[in-house]
Design an enzyme around this catalytic site. Sequence first.
Site, mmCIF file in Angstrom:
data_model
loop_
_atom_site.group_PDB
_atom_site.id
_atom_site.type_symbol
_atom_site.label_atom_id
_atom_site.label_comp_id
_atom_site.label_asym_id
_atom_site.label_seq_id
_atom_site.Cartn_x
_atom_site.Cartn_y
_atom_site.Cartn_z
ATOM 1 N N PRO A 7 0.829 -1.211 0.000
ATOM 2 C CA PRO A 7 0.000 0.000 0.000
ATOM 3 C C PRO A 7 0.859 1.255 0.000
ATOM 4 O O PRO A 7 2.052 1.206 0.320
ATOM 5 C CB PRO A 7 -0.808 -0.127 1.317
ATOM 6 C CG PRO A 7 -0.691 -1.552 1.717
ATOM 7 C CD PRO A 7 0.619 -2.039 1.190
ATOM 8 N N PRO A 8 0.270 2.396 -0.346
ATOM 9 C CA PRO A 8 1.037 3.652 -0.340
ATOM 10 C C PRO A 8 1.530 3.991 1.065
ATOM 11 O O PRO A 8 0.843 3.791 2.058
ATOM 12 C CB PRO A 8 0.016 4.694 -0.832
ATOM 13 C CG PRO A 8 -1.027 3.915 -1.557
ATOM 14 C CD PRO A 8 -1.093 2.579 -0.887
ATOM 15 N N GLY A 19 6.793 2.301 2.631
ATOM 16 C CA GLY A 19 8.249 2.346 2.620
ATOM 17 C C GLY A 19 8.914 1.685 1.435
ATOM 18 O O GLY A 19 10.088 1.314 1.526
ATOM 19 N N LYS A 20 8.221 1.532 0.306
ATOM 20 C CA LYS A 20 8.830 0.882 -0.864
ATOM 21 C C LYS A 20 9.971 1.725 -1.428
ATOM 22 O O LYS A 20 11.079 1.232 -1.651
ATOM 23 C CB LYS A 20 7.757 0.635 -1.937
ATOM 24 C CG LYS A 20 6.605 -0.246 -1.468
ATOM 25 C CD LYS A 20 5.612 -0.506 -2.573
ATOM 26 C CE LYS A 20 4.899 0.761 -3.008
ATOM 27 N NZ LYS A 20 4.074 1.344 -1.939
ATOM 28 N N THR A 21 9.700 2.997 -1.668
ATOM 29 C CA THR A 21 10.740 3.873 -2.212
ATOM 30 C C THR A 21 11.859 4.088 -1.197
ATOM 31 O O THR A 21 13.036 4.184 -1.572
ATOM 32 C CB THR A 21 10.122 5.221 -2.625
ATOM 33 O OG1 THR A 21 9.020 4.981 -3.496
ATOM 34 C CG2 THR A 21 11.137 6.087 -3.329
ATOM 35 N N ASP A 53 -22.143 5.557 9.721
ATOM 36 C CA ASP A 53 -22.346 4.311 10.476
ATOM 37 C C ASP A 53 -23.024 3.261 9.610
ATOM 38 O O ASP A 53 -22.624 2.090 9.579
ATOM 39 C CB ASP A 53 -23.216 4.580 11.706
ATOM 40 C CG ASP A 53 -22.459 5.337 12.774
ATOM 41 O OD1 ASP A 53 -21.227 5.304 12.741
ATOM 42 O OD2 ASP A 53 -23.109 5.963 13.628
ATOM 43 N N HIS A 92 -25.540 10.980 20.768
ATOM 44 C CA HIS A 92 -25.090 10.068 19.716
ATOM 45 C C HIS A 92 -23.730 9.464 20.079
ATOM 46 O O HIS A 92 -23.551 8.235 20.041
ATOM 47 C CB HIS A 92 -25.000 10.840 18.390
ATOM 48 C CG HIS A 92 -24.655 9.984 17.208
ATOM 49 N ND1 HIS A 92 -25.587 9.547 16.299
ATOM 50 C CD2 HIS A 92 -23.471 9.473 16.788
ATOM 51 C CE1 HIS A 92 -25.003 8.816 15.373
ATOM 52 N NE2 HIS A 92 -23.705 8.764 15.648
ATOM 53 N N GLU A 93 -22.786 10.319 20.457
ATOM 54 C CA GLU A 93 -21.455 9.823 20.805
ATOM 55 C C GLU A 93 -21.480 9.025 22.105
ATOM 56 O O GLU A 93 -20.746 8.044 22.246
ATOM 57 C CB GLU A 93 -20.470 10.991 20.925
ATOM 58 C CG GLU A 93 -20.350 11.877 19.700
ATOM 59 C CD GLU A 93 -19.963 11.100 18.465
ATOM 60 O OE1 GLU A 93 -19.318 10.038 18.593
ATOM 61 O OE2 GLU A 93 -20.317 11.527 17.356
#
Length: 679
Positions: free
Chosen positions: A239-240, A243-245, A537, A461-462
């Site tokens: 995934p972006p 740490g590939k580069t 939700d 709600h929270e």
Amino acid sequence: MEGQRPNDNPPNQPEPRPRFNSYWIYALIGLGLIIFNFFTFSNVSNDPIRWDRFASMVKDGDIEKLEVVNQQYAYIYIRKDRLTQEKYQDAAVNKFGGPKPHYYFNIGPPEVFASRLTALNQEVNTGNRVEPLYIEKQNWLAPILGWVLPILLFVGIWLFIMRRVSSSGGGAGGQIFNIGKSRATLFDKNTKVNVTFADVAGLDEAKEEVMEVVDFLRNPKKYTLLGGKIPKGVLLVGPPGTGKTLLAKAVAGEANVPFFSISGSDFVEMFVGVGASRVRDLFKQAREKAPCIIFIDEIDAIGRARGKGTFTGGNDERESTLNQLLVEMDGFSTDKGVILLAATNRPDVLDNALLRPGRFDRQIGIDRPDLKGREQIFNVHLKNITISKEVNPETLSEMTPGFAGAEIANVCNEAALIAARRGKDAVDMEDFNYALDKVIGGLEKKSKLIAPHEKEIIAYHEAGHAICGWFLEHASPLVKVTIVPRGIGTLGYAQYLPKEEYITRTEQLLDRICMTLGGRAAEEVVFGKISTGAQNDLDQITKIAYSMVSVFGMNEKVGNVSFHGLSQDQFQKPYSEHTAQLIDDEVRRIIDEQFERAKKLLREKREGLEKLARQLLDKEVLLKSDVEALIGPRPYGYPEPLSAKMSHHHHEPDTTGDPSPDKEEKQPVTAGEDVAPGE
């Protein structure tokens, strides 16, 4: 010398002379031609005279010579002994020496001029008569400029456009005649790369594989002695931000061999055939410097599968570039010591011919780091930050489940900026907590005014989410709940700390659905009405429920089947209409049951719900310790490492945010979370 600026020259050395530009030679030649033409065809500097003055000159016998040039102009030369007369004060003077006409006029039609001059000569004495000398002068510069200037103008415009098009990549490709040359950046012993394997953390297995590739080139006989062949290509997939580069930069810093670095988009150009030419030139340079490594970042720019989503056929520029890459990878012999290292986050779109053994012999998966990996990454980034003693990388790693390396670097940088803004000498946990809130929930909107009745709905709600997460066994433990507006449309959210799990059971998913529905359930229990706040939700629970039924085989009626990825056509389902109806019915049943379960739980814990909501309206932010003081400790406890570290005020967030009425709860992005595919 102390106090001397770097650009100042030492006193004993002369000032550097400006470099001579060869274009000045052409400019001077052109200017000389123009000046020569000007003096040749502009022999006089005064104004032309009238016929009557010319006639008086003839009658007085003052004219020494009359030249008619190109049957257009008559140039008059006055006798030297007459030039001293007052009437010839306006005669043209040649400052450069040599003969020069003193006056001139336009003769008009040659026949008329000849007749008028004949009549004038008949009126004067024989000694004063003037016989014209007819001269033809060729202006060779004017016709040359007439056809040369348009060509030069066209060539100049073309070169200007081509330079602008081809100079974007710099290097060899910056010149129009080198547009087919490779734009790769070469890192060798003369080029210092500061990134090493010590700067790469959380990727132990991938780092070990890549370090072995470097060792292939350092000690090839060690591996070829037993008959093994050095791999031709290594593909980094992940995934972006994982740490590939960075890993490729570490290879460039560690390898004692030349390292060519280029992006996949650098092969793509507006001219046909340029991409393939650059591939050929890149591998030609690599063979000359072998053993070496070629790194192509974002290889999916040229490595997409051929024949998909295009109608341009085999003449497509990307396809020809890919074909050349395939030939070059399988064309050079294995003992040349040229290894291709590539990175992509879209392995699904790559061509199968590119992925086969013999081209990319190894595919190294780089996933989001686990708990230990995140701690190692924090240790790397915290080296460059002045931190207080209370900052613990292990605690920070627990606070950031699902974070990639780039996101962890962003959190550390944000914390340092926040501490600097507050005028602190060191970055403490409060700054990291604030940075995590900013990264997860967005920037705090202190200026947003919310009506009291809306704020009350948000608080309940929270509080509903918090109560459900507190009393459900398999729900992620709550660590913070707030109704402070953040980001775009985020009016409040709850943060949880999910466990590092790679397998999720049915009861865990059901508890997660119940907890996610806790916000809407609280609104219905308290106010008897619902709002638009549960939209996010509902998105999440719908994905979870459909995944349970149609992907994970967690439903008795549908059975142990998975329809994930069986059909690429969204209009054609891989099951019958009866099965589709059954899936829809089971999804609705699961959601309805969990909604009723959430309402039942909130009615039982109504007192705690009221306490939490009122305290939220008063303080706006509640931490784990605040919730424990209001409704008692969580019956099912917290993960073991967290229990020992959360005795003070840290508000450890997870990416399980619950953004508000219009942007509801975010699901965790922890590795191995078996929720909906694609999440």
